[in-house]
Motif scaffolding. Structure first.
Motif, PDB file in Angstrom:
ATOM      1  N   LEU A 147       0.858  -1.175   0.000  1.00 18.43           N
ATOM      2  CA  LEU A 147       0.000   0.000   0.000  1.00 18.43           C
ATOM      3  C   LEU A 147       0.898   1.231   0.000  1.00 18.43           C
ATOM      4  O   LEU A 147       1.643   1.468   0.951  1.00 18.43           O
ATOM      5  N   VAL A 148       0.864   1.988  -1.102  1.00 23.71           N
ATOM      6  CA  VAL A 148       1.682   3.193  -1.206  1.00 23.71           C
ATOM      7  C   VAL A 148       0.820   4.334  -0.675  1.00 23.71           C
ATOM      8  O   VAL A 148      -0.084   4.808  -1.356  1.00 23.71           O
ATOM      9  N   ASN A 149       1.095   4.739   0.568  1.00 24.20           N
ATOM     10  CA  ASN A 149       0.186   5.639   1.294  1.00 24.20           C
ATOM     11  C   ASN A 149       0.650   7.102   1.227  1.00 24.20           C
ATOM     12  O   ASN A 149       1.780   7.387   0.836  1.00 24.20           O
ATOM     13  N   LYS A 150      -0.256   7.981   1.614  1.00 22.17           N
ATOM     14  CA  LYS A 150      -0.033   9.442   1.711  1.00 22.17           C
ATOM     15  C   LYS A 150       0.150  10.073   0.337  1.00 22.17           C
ATOM     16  O   LYS A 150       0.874  11.072   0.203  1.00 22.17           O
ATOM     17  N   ILE A 151      -0.538   9.520  -0.681  1.00 23.06           N
ATOM     18  CA  ILE A 151      -0.352  10.087  -2.030  1.00 23.06           C
ATOM     19  C   ILE A 151      -0.970  11.476  -2.153  1.00 23.06           C
ATOM     20  O   ILE A 151      -0.676  12.202  -3.101  1.00 23.06           O
ATOM     21  N   ASP A 152      -1.803  11.873  -1.169  1.00 23.76           N
ATOM     22  CA  ASP A 152      -2.308  13.255  -1.183  1.00 23.76           C
ATOM     23  C   ASP A 152      -1.171  14.265  -1.015  1.00 23.76           C
ATOM     24  O   ASP A 152      -1.318  15.438  -1.348  1.00 23.76           O
ATOM     25  N   LEU A 153      -0.016  13.797  -0.501  1.00 20.93           N
ATOM     26  CA  LEU A 153       1.116  14.707  -0.280  1.00 20.93           C
ATOM     27  C   LEU A 153       2.034  14.830  -1.498  1.00 20.93           C
ATOM     28  O   LEU A 153       2.972  15.638  -1.492  1.00 20.93           O
ATOM     29  N   LEU A 154       1.783  14.015  -2.529  1.00 26.31           N
ATOM     30  CA  LEU A 154       2.712  13.986  -3.679  1.00 26.31           C
ATOM     31  C   LEU A 154       3.013  15.373  -4.259  1.00 26.31           C
ATOM     32  O   LEU A 154       4.176  15.650  -4.596  1.00 26.31           O
ATOM     33  N   PRO A 155       2.006  16.272  -4.387  1.00 20.94           N
ATOM     34  CA  PRO A 155       2.322  17.588  -4.972  1.00 20.94           C
ATOM     35  C   PRO A 155       3.334  18.395  -4.157  1.00 20.94           C
ATOM     36  O   PRO A 155       3.933  19.332  -4.678  1.00 20.94           O
ATOM     37  N   HIS A 156       3.501  18.028  -2.886  1.00 20.50           N
ATOM     38  CA  HIS A 156       4.386  18.809  -2.016  1.00 20.50           C
ATOM     39  C   HIS A 156       5.756  18.165  -1.824  1.00 20.50           C
ATOM     40  O   HIS A 156       6.592  18.677  -1.089  1.00 20.50           O
ATOM     41  N   LEU A 157       5.976  17.014  -2.448  1.00 19.08           N
ATOM     42  CA  LEU A 157       7.208  16.259  -2.206  1.00 19.08           C
ATOM     43  C   LEU A 157       8.023  16.101  -3.477  1.00 19.08           C
ATOM     44  O   LEU A 157       7.514  16.252  -4.585  1.00 19.08           O
ATOM     45  N   ASP A 158       9.292  15.762  -3.312  1.00 15.70           N
ATOM     46  CA  ASP A 158      10.138  15.438  -4.459  1.00 15.70           C
ATOM     47  C   ASP A 158      10.057  13.959  -4.814  1.00 15.70           C
ATOM     48  O   ASP A 158      10.798  13.489  -5.666  1.00 15.70           O
ATOM     49  N   PHE A 159       9.171  13.232  -4.138  1.00 12.84           N
ATOM     50  CA  PHE A 159       9.051  11.788  -4.326  1.00 12.84           C
ATOM     51  C   PHE A 159       8.783  11.453  -5.794  1.00 12.84           C
ATOM     52  O   PHE A 159       7.861  11.979  -6.405  1.00 12.84           O
ATOM     53  N   ASP A 160       9.589  10.551  -6.363  1.00 14.23           N
ATOM     54  CA  ASP A 160       9.461  10.138  -7.761  1.00 14.23           C
ATOM     55  C   ASP A 160       8.739   8.787  -7.784  1.00 14.23           C
ATOM     56  O   ASP A 160       9.348   7.743  -7.549  1.00 14.23           O
ATOM     57  N   LEU A 161       7.428   8.830  -8.048  1.00 12.06           N
ATOM     58  CA  LEU A 161       6.614   7.620  -7.966  1.00 12.06           C
ATOM     59  C   LEU A 161       7.076   6.550  -8.956  1.00 12.06           C
ATOM     60  O   LEU A 161       7.132   5.366  -8.616  1.00 12.06           O
ATOM     61  N   ASP A 162       7.424   6.969 -10.187  1.00  7.30           N
ATOM     62  CA  ASP A 162       7.878   5.995 -11.189  1.00  7.30           C
ATOM     63  C   ASP A 162       9.140   5.276 -10.720  1.00  7.30           C
ATOM     64  O   ASP A 162       9.308   4.077 -10.902  1.00  7.30           O
ATOM     65  N   ARG A 163      10.014   6.047 -10.094  1.00 10.80           N
ATOM     66  CA  ARG A 163      11.266   5.473  -9.598  1.00 10.80           C
ATOM     67  C   ARG A 163      10.979   4.485  -8.459  1.00 10.80           C
ATOM     68  O   ARG A 163      11.563   3.403  -8.388  1.00 10.80           O
ATOM     69  N   PHE A 164      10.074   4.859  -7.576  1.00  8.14           N
ATOM     70  CA  PHE A 164       9.687   3.960  -6.483  1.00  8.14           C
ATOM     71  C   PHE A 164       9.150   2.657  -7.049  1.00  8.14           C
ATOM     72  O   PHE A 164       9.547   1.561  -6.618  1.00  8.14           O
ATOM     73  N   LEU A 165       8.249   2.758  -8.036  1.00 10.52           N
ATOM     74  CA  LEU A 165       7.635   1.545  -8.581  1.00 10.52           C
ATOM     75  C   LEU A 165       8.663   0.689  -9.322  1.00 10.52           C
ATOM     76  O   LEU A 165       8.592  -0.543  -9.292  1.00 10.52           O
ATOM     77  N   ALA A 166       9.643   1.345  -9.957  1.00  9.32           N
ATOM     78  CA  ALA A 166      10.715   0.587 -10.621  1.00  9.32           C
ATOM     79  C   ALA A 166      11.569  -0.133  -9.576  1.00  9.32           C
ATOM     80  O   ALA A 166      11.960  -1.296  -9.762  1.00  9.32           O
ATOM     81  N   ASN A 167      11.843   0.527  -8.462  1.00  3.70           N
ATOM     82  CA  ASN A 167      12.608  -0.110  -7.378  1.00  3.70           C
ATOM     83  C   ASN A 167      11.842  -1.290  -6.791  1.00  3.70           C
ATOM     84  O   ASN A 167      12.413  -2.343  -6.501  1.00  3.70           O
ATOM     85  N   LEU A 168      10.528  -1.085  -6.623  1.00  2.00           N
ATOM     86  CA  LEU A 168       9.688  -2.156  -6.085  1.00  2.00           C
ATOM     87  C   LEU A 168       9.681  -3.353  -7.040  1.00  2.00           C
ATOM     88  O   LEU A 168       9.814  -4.504  -6.620  1.00  2.00           O
ATOM     89  N   GLU A 169       9.570  -3.060  -8.326  1.00  5.84           N
ATOM     90  CA  GLU A 169       9.539  -4.109  -9.354  1.00  5.84           C
ATOM     91  C   GLU A 169      10.864  -4.895  -9.385  1.00  5.84           C
ATOM     92  O   GLU A 169      10.876  -6.099  -9.615  1.00  5.84           O
ATOM     93  N   ALA A 170      11.972  -4.183  -9.126  1.00  5.84           N
ATOM     94  CA  ALA A 170      13.282  -4.846  -9.129  1.00  5.84           C
ATOM     95  C   ALA A 170      13.399  -5.832  -7.967  1.00  5.84           C
ATOM     96  O   ALA A 170      13.997  -6.896  -8.100  1.00  5.84           O
TER      97      ALA A 170
END
Lengths: 137, 228
Positions: free
Chosen positions: B167-190
């Motif tokens: 569960l990738v939580n707190k996505i309401d905060l994405l506009p305020h963060l430098d978090f790179d969702l695509d990169r996270f999902l690629a890391n998870l996939e690896a």
């Protein structure tokens, strides 16, 4: 940080096999995929061993490299990071480098096994059984 | 003094695995599906449970709360009229950082297993130790909040590898963060190729219907798997 939990589990396991004899060494196999930091485990083992048959025992850790086998093409590979040229190489690779499939079986690398212990008499520690056998105080 | 080498050849966590199997048998006998819910502290396990314990389909959910101390989380869930049982780990080695099979075993007599179809075991907040200790669960779910950064699957592979749902939580905060969702999902996939994930916000409720449905469908999914 889970090394302390593992060290306690190792001491519990060894106590069951030592039958009250003092343990001088514990020989452990550690798979590369167990995320165990050897120096941390050794340090925590020293704590966990206090007041047990393991007190003062050496912890010998034999690293076991990981090996995965692809479920689709049968290719074997070691998922450990190669010598890193870029940061993306720092990660384990769980997708078959041969055919790109994700399904695999772990051939080895998940071990966390006490292979043997070395014991020397019962000088230091006394088992419950021995305590029961002592004359009533 | 006589010296000897004694062959042992036993997995360090064998004792835990044996107790976990006994727990699993008890849960199976009562027809209760069990989820082990894990994450770092503050990732949103309890908030996401608040969004999912009330099941429209009539699946009855109970919760076993593991905490180092106190009953703050259990009190929040009890307010939703959900059966909650609390275990504190502090009588252990200075407050254990995870639940193990034995702690769950000790709690089983207090669990209302006849009154629930699904038991969620909320583990102690920690990304390392809980991954090592099976407690008798059918499925493992972890929460990773976007505030933790996209590198976490690479830093805690043991945890990310052993779960069936992230569960990738707190996505309401994405506009305020430098978090790179695509990169996270690629890391998870690896680390865990093909693992299921859901993008959710416990705060706004976004994505939490899918989480509630995933949880509610688990008993049927397991029953179908057992029949096959």
């Amino acid at each position: 940080m889970h090394e302390l939990s593992l060290a306690i589990a190792i001491v519990d396991l060894v106590e069951r096999h030592a039958s009250g004899r003092r343990v001088t060494a514990v020989n452990l196999k550690v798979g590369a995929m167990r995320q165990v930091v050897p120096r941390s485990l050794e340090f925590q083992f020293g704590f966990a061993a206090r007041d047990s048959v393991c007190e003062g025992a050496r912890l010998e850790q034999e690293p076991v490299a990981a090996l995965l086998r692809c479920g689709a093409c049968g290719h074997d590979w070691d998922p450990a990071p190669r010598a890193a040229e870029t940061t993306s190489d720092l990660t384990f690779s769980f997708r078959c480098p041969g055919c790109g499939t994700a399904g695999f079986e772990v051939v080895r690398g998940e071990e966390l096994e006490v292979e043997s212990i070395e014991v020397g008499g019962n000088a230091g520690a006394r088992s419950n059984q021995e305590e029961r056998c002592t004359a009533p105080r | 003094m006589h010296r000897a080498k004694v062959r042992v050849a036993e997995d360090v966590l064998d004792a835990n695995a044996t107790i976990a199997r006994a727990n699993r048998e008890d849960f199976d006998r009562e027809n209760v599906a069990v989820v082990n819910l894990m994450s770092a502290p503050g990732a949103g396990k309890t908030s996401l449970l608040e969004r999912a314990v009330e099941q429209p389909g009539g699946v009855r959910v109970g919760v076993l709360e593991g905490d180092v101390q106190g009953s703050l989380d259990a009190d929040r869930l009890a307010a939703l009229h959900t059966p909650v049982t609390q275990i504190n780990t502090d009588p252990g080695f200075g407050g254990e950082c995870h639940l193990d099979a034995n702690m769950v075993r000790a709690a089983i007599p207090a669990l209302p297993l006849a009154e629930v179809d699904l038991l969620v075991i909320e583990n102690v907040g920690n990304l390392v130790c809980p991954a090592e200790f099976r407690v008798g669960e059918d499925a493992r779910v972890m929460v990773s909040a976007v505030t933790e950064g996209e590198d976490k699957p690479l830093k805690y592979p043991l945890m990310f590898r052993t779960c069936e749902l992230v569960l990738v939580n707190k996505i309401d905060l994405l506009p305020h963060l430098d978090f790179d969702l695509d990169r996270f999902l690629a890391n998870l996939e690896a680390i865990n190729p093909g693992v299921d994930y859901l993008l959710v916000s416990a705060r706004s409720g976004e994505g939490t219907n899918a989480w509630r449905e995933w949880l509610g469908a688990l008993p049927d999914r397991l029953a179908a798997g057992a029949r096959r």
